[in-house]
Design a protein around this motif. Structure first.
Motif, mmCIF file in Angstrom:
data_model
loop_
_atom_site.group_PDB
_atom_site.id
_atom_site.type_symbol
_atom_site.label_atom_id
_atom_site.label_comp_id
_atom_site.label_asym_id
_atom_site.label_seq_id
_atom_site.Cartn_x
_atom_site.Cartn_y
_atom_site.Cartn_z
ATOM 1 N N PRO A 222 -4.025 -41.152 -17.957
ATOM 2 C CA PRO A 222 -3.759 -39.866 -17.304
ATOM 3 C C PRO A 222 -3.675 -39.954 -15.791
ATOM 4 C CG PRO A 222 -6.002 -39.937 -18.170
ATOM 5 C CD PRO A 222 -5.287 -41.120 -18.720
ATOM 6 N N VAL A 226 -0.178 -39.010 -13.779
ATOM 7 C CA VAL A 226 -0.188 -37.908 -12.821
ATOM 8 C C VAL A 226 0.170 -38.406 -11.425
ATOM 9 C CG1 VAL A 226 -1.650 -36.206 -11.675
ATOM 10 C CG2 VAL A 226 -1.768 -36.479 -14.139
ATOM 11 N N THR A 269 -6.788 -33.843 -11.915
ATOM 12 C CA THR A 269 -6.894 -34.712 -13.087
ATOM 13 C C THR A 269 -8.144 -35.565 -13.026
ATOM 14 O OG1 THR A 269 -4.482 -34.816 -13.162
ATOM 15 C CG2 THR A 269 -5.679 -36.447 -14.451
#
Length: 342
Positions: A222, A226, A269
């Protein structure tokens, strides 16, 4: 319109978090009572008579109605009393304070490892979209999140401990030959450095590497995705084209302008990933015999230890609230225009 002060932001966030915390308290109380098993029978032992079990149930207050138990529980919470754990015999608060630093140290180390790889890989992929490097980064990130953490941990143990013999035995935070450093922060790496005990620091660091890498590989996907997406968006913006036309150095454009403006989604995030890792590292703690709050919660669930489970969930909820508050405040450091006016 003036931007709100830091104090007003903190106060608003705390007030906004109160309904969520109340919801967590209610839901956790109800769900723990729905767990299979009888904590009184577990505490009494397999050879106990029914009379002894009933006596323990009365002592624990489990013979009262659910509304009465809930009122008593809330009253204890208001006094800062999380109850006593049946599995350890200690107060839940002392158990959590003892084990939380271990989970925090593991999670922070895993997150640091992930950031060390994710940020450079995301930036490289964004500067060369569609290239073999871009595809390779995406494959690597996908592979990291596709493998279960317990499988990754067992694989690392097999390769680096069993086959190569370069990693220490996965037996917790320190090998049995070492004693824990004097507790200041609860983080062994920090406490051993503060005490000037570099031998213990080296031993604690060696024990931390494999579990931290296991967590970090899971968080890599992730953060890399991102970073790449955010950098691609910023690099295609008008002000970046203007900076290039003005003849600024490519490194200044990339890191001084693009990366700074791409940080907000990455920070968001990062907060989500940290919260997830802190609550979901139970498998890693079990694989590496890490004495954190995750393994503590599993033991409490098996024993239907209501107080310990409720204390764990409430602690995680409070940590999540604090983390979100820190992220909101960090927004204003990265970009004062964010203003956290919500």
């Amino acid at each position: 319109m003036s931007r709100p002060s830091t104090l007003s932001v903190v106060i608003r966030r705390i007030i906004a978090a109160i309904p969520s915390i109340l919801g967590v308290i209610i839901v956790t109380f109800i769900l723990t009572r729905a767990l299979p098993g009888d904590p009184a029978a577990y505490f009494a032992g397999p050879a106990a008579t029914q009379e002894a079990i009933d006596q323990i149930r009365e002592t624990l207050g489990l013979n009262r109605s659910l509304p009465e138990q809930f009122i008593i529980y809330v009253g204890e919470l208001l006094r800062g009393d999380l109850g006593n754990s049946l599995t350890t015999g200690q107060t839940v608060l002392s158990d959590l304070l003892t084990r939380l630093p271990a989970s925090l140290e593991l999670t922070l180390a895993g997150l640091l490892f992930s950031l060390t790889l994710a940020l450079p890989l995301g930036i490289l992929a964004a500067t060369r979209p569609g290239s073999w490097l871009d595809h390779g980064v995406r494959v690597l990130a996908t592979a990291g999140v596709s493998l279960p953490t317990f499988f990754t941990g067992l694989l690392l143990i097999y390769v680096f401990y069993f086959r190569l013999g370069i990693a220490p035995a996965p037996l917790g935070r320190l090998a049995i030959l070492y004693s824990s450093p004097d507790q200041i922060t609860g983080l062994f790496l920090v406490d051993s450095l503060l005490a000037g005990d570099f031998e213990t620091f080296q031993a604690a660091f060696g024990q931390l590497i494999l579990p931290a890498v296991t967590l970090g590989l899971f968080a890599l996907a992730p953060l890399t995705r991102v970073t790449r997406a955010s950098m691609l968006s910023v690099l295609s913006s008008d002000f970046i084209r203007t900076a290039r036309a003005s003849g600024l150095a490519p490194s200044m454009i990339l890191f001084g302008y693009a990366f700074r403006n791409a940080l907000l989604p990455v920070v968001t995030t990062l907060g989500v990933v940290f919260s997830f890792l802190l609550g979901a590292n139970v498998l890693v703690e079990k694989v590496f015999a890490w004495p954190g709050i995750g393994s503590y919660a599993v033991s409490a669930l098996i024993a239907s230890d209501y107080a310990a489970v409720q204390g764990f969930v409430l602690t995680m909820a409070l940590l999540y609230v604090v983390l979100n508050l820190l992220i909101d405040l960090l927004y204003t450091v990265i970009d004062p225009r964010a203003g956290v006016e919500s």
